[in-house]
Scaffold this active site. Structure first.
Site: not given
Ligand code: PEP
Length: 233
Positions: A7-9, A85, A153, A195, A217
């Site tokens: 997920n590049w946000k 999300h 998540e 994470s 990330g």
């Molecule tokens: C996400 O945005 O779905 C996510 C899991 O972010 P991160 O891996 O940065 O915690």
């Protein structure tokens, strides 16, 4: 075989996506790889890498300035979309009912929705993790949905550099698998997200009922993303 979704946000460029696709093309893996970049990059030719949107409109078409529909995403050649999300819940006010409507639009357009559920830190501290999960599954999954993916998540761990313990992930995923089975969706893939990085990916994906990961990330650069993908067969 696992599903690894990035997920590049609100990050990235077309150039960065092409660079990532080229790099991913060279690795030896049977895993399914999905990248969810911003909408502007969704029409990219991505070879064996699947593309998905990060969200879709709750509407199909009409006077909804700024929205992008499931049909438009499919028209670009993308095959997945995230729905629900944590950041869409937090910043856009998406409710479970909205998520369910979006998942229905996605399915109708031929996309596979990745339905995100998970508890906040307050809900975790109040001992409500399983309740939030059960409610999320019950309220977000459309009746008779022919295909979808669930991403668990924990919202407090997204972008925080911390994860639940191995046992906590095992318990939540077991619970999600049992709940999905009770609902008649036994074969649904369940991803863990929040994470995930090259150091914890293999351990997390060794947990029963973890069919893959959703990565934020650490999905932006090939040097971070590829070791996650190749950490499992
Ligand atoms: C996400 O945005 O779905 C996510 C899991 O972010 P991160 O891996 O940065 O915690």
């Amino acid at each position: 075989m696992k599903i690894i979704a990035g997920n590049w946000k609100l990050n990235g460029t077309l150039h960065a996506l092409r660079h990532m696709i080229d790099a991913l093309d060279k690795i030896d893996t049977q895993n399914t790889i999905i990248i969810c970049p911003p909408y502007t990059m969704l029409c990219t030719d991505s070879g064996r890498i699947s593309l998905g949107a990060q969200d879709i409109s709750i509407h199909s078409n009409g006077a909804y300035t700024g929205d992008v529909s499931a049909q438009m995403v499919a028209d670009c050649g993308a095959t997945y979309t995230l729905v629900g999300h944590s950041e869409c819940r937090q910043y856009h006010g998406d409710t479970n009912a909205d998520v369910r409507a979006k998942a229905s639009h996605a399915i109708a357009a031929g996309l596979t929705p990745i339905i995100c559920i998970g508890e906040t830190m307050d809900e975790k501290n109040a001992g409500q993790t399983m309740t939030v999960i059960e409610q999320g599954l019950g309220e977000c999954i459309p009746d008779h949905a022919p295909r979808f993916i669930v991403a668990y998540e924990p919202r407090w761990a997204i972008g925080a550099g911390i994860t639940p313990t191995h046992d906590e992930i095992a318990q939540t995923h077991q619970f999600i698998a049992e709940t999905l089975t009770r609902m008649g969706f036994a074969q649904t893939p369940i991803l863990y997200g929040a994470s995930v990085n090259a150091h914890n990916a293999a351990d997390i994906m060794s947990i029963p009922h973890v069919d893959g990961v959703l990565v934020g990330g650490a999905s932006l650069k090939p040097d971070d993303f590829i070791p996650i993908i190749t950490s499992v067969k």
